[in-house]
Write a protein that holds these residues in place. Sequence first.
Motif, mmCIF file in Angstrom:
data_model
loop_
_atom_site.group_PDB
_atom_site.id
_atom_site.type_symbol
_atom_site.label_atom_id
_atom_site.label_comp_id
_atom_site.label_asym_id
_atom_site.label_seq_id
_atom_site.Cartn_x
_atom_site.Cartn_y
_atom_site.Cartn_z
ATOM 1 N N LEU A 94 -13.242 4.683 5.918
ATOM 2 C CA LEU A 94 -12.397 4.731 4.728
ATOM 3 C C LEU A 94 -13.108 5.457 3.602
ATOM 4 N N GLU A 117 -9.460 4.875 -0.633
ATOM 5 C CA GLU A 117 -8.654 4.117 0.328
ATOM 6 C C GLU A 117 -9.037 2.644 0.313
ATOM 7 N N LEU A 133 -5.622 8.236 -5.817
ATOM 8 C CA LEU A 133 -4.687 7.837 -4.770
ATOM 9 C C LEU A 133 -3.517 6.993 -5.270
ATOM 10 N N VAL A 147 -4.455 5.204 7.023
ATOM 11 C CA VAL A 147 -5.228 3.958 6.992
ATOM 12 C C VAL A 147 -4.678 2.915 7.972
ATOM 13 N N THR A 155 1.171 4.187 -3.199
ATOM 14 C CA THR A 155 0.652 5.512 -2.874
ATOM 15 C C THR A 155 1.847 6.405 -2.547
ATOM 16 N N TYR A 181 0.845 -1.199 0.000
ATOM 17 C CA TYR A 181 0.000 0.000 0.000
ATOM 18 C C TYR A 181 0.880 1.249 0.000
ATOM 19 N N PRO A 184 -0.760 9.114 3.256
ATOM 20 C CA PRO A 184 -1.897 8.260 2.906
ATOM 21 C C PRO A 184 -1.891 6.884 3.582
#
Length: 344
Positions: free
Chosen positions: A247, A251, A333, A158, A124, A120, A154
């Motif tokens: 979210l 995301e 994103l 999360v 990003t 992730y 970012p």
Amino acid sequence: MTNNPVPKLRGSTPPPSRPVSNNYAGEMGVPKPYELISFPNERPPKKAPTGHHKYLGDRLHGTLFLTLKVQTTLHVSTGVVVMGSDIGSRVPLIKIMVQNVDQKLSIQGSSLKGCIRSAYEAITNSTLAVITSRYKDKIPQERLPCKNKQELCPASQVFGALDWQGLIDFSDAKCQNTGFATGFMPSLYRPRPDQRAAYFDARGNVAGRKFYYHTIRAIDKGQNQGITVQQAAKEYTFKTQIQFKNLTPAELGTLLIVLGQDPKYAIALKVGGGKPIGMGTMTVEVTAARVLQNKGDLRDRYSSYNPPESDSMNGTELQQFMQKNIQAAHSSLVQATQLQELMY
């Protein structure tokens, strides 16, 4: 038997391997089983987190139900070595995995979170989550871990950061197969970035994030060194859940891309030990989702003891929901260059 790297797995039949760049060749020209994914050129955008004080009506909340399939033998170590006879094996000593109460293998949620977060972050424009102090001065300043919980990248929004609990909770994955396999884990060398010019850019900074290739099978080498380990064999399956709250569609869509749900980018996960020799490749299937998408869903959910049936999705409805959020991720994103590098 082959250890040629392949960029990804498509089901159980990996695509042909590609040559490894000479920039990553080690001593005697032997290719290294990894590639570096570059950092985006722009500084990571940072902002205050959403918060946990309430479920926001314009955000997504719910649970993803996952089935993980082992593609190359898997070992997630507890660090404990026991006598083989203690767990029903004939080998003298064996390094074990976690087992649940019914003696089936288990993968800790923290192990899954770590490998999913790494991908992730890579796709990003995010900072690094963990660094070693030895190379701190070689990491671009804008890529150092987030320390101010009011200014999060970012991925930290999360998955969490210092003094900030993330918006995703990972449950332990429970094996659906009975028993276990045994295999050999060779003694692997520690990373030596100071001996490899390719780790660094022209300014002497770290060049990117390190990701191991997926291989057709795990290679059993170094037979005179190492230890026997408890493993989940190829084709073993595990089931787990990921719970999420607050979210945005982008995301959640980025999370789904990392889980391999974008048909254009069949990403597989790398879990546990032995990654340099091809171990730990797992593919993911999202079998169902329970999602609350608006204020009406939230009101109905928490005004009744029984969850409404309408918030569970599978089949065509689930696929349409996932692809909608995946498109949102690509639009706002996901970094296209880094995603392409991760794939190829």
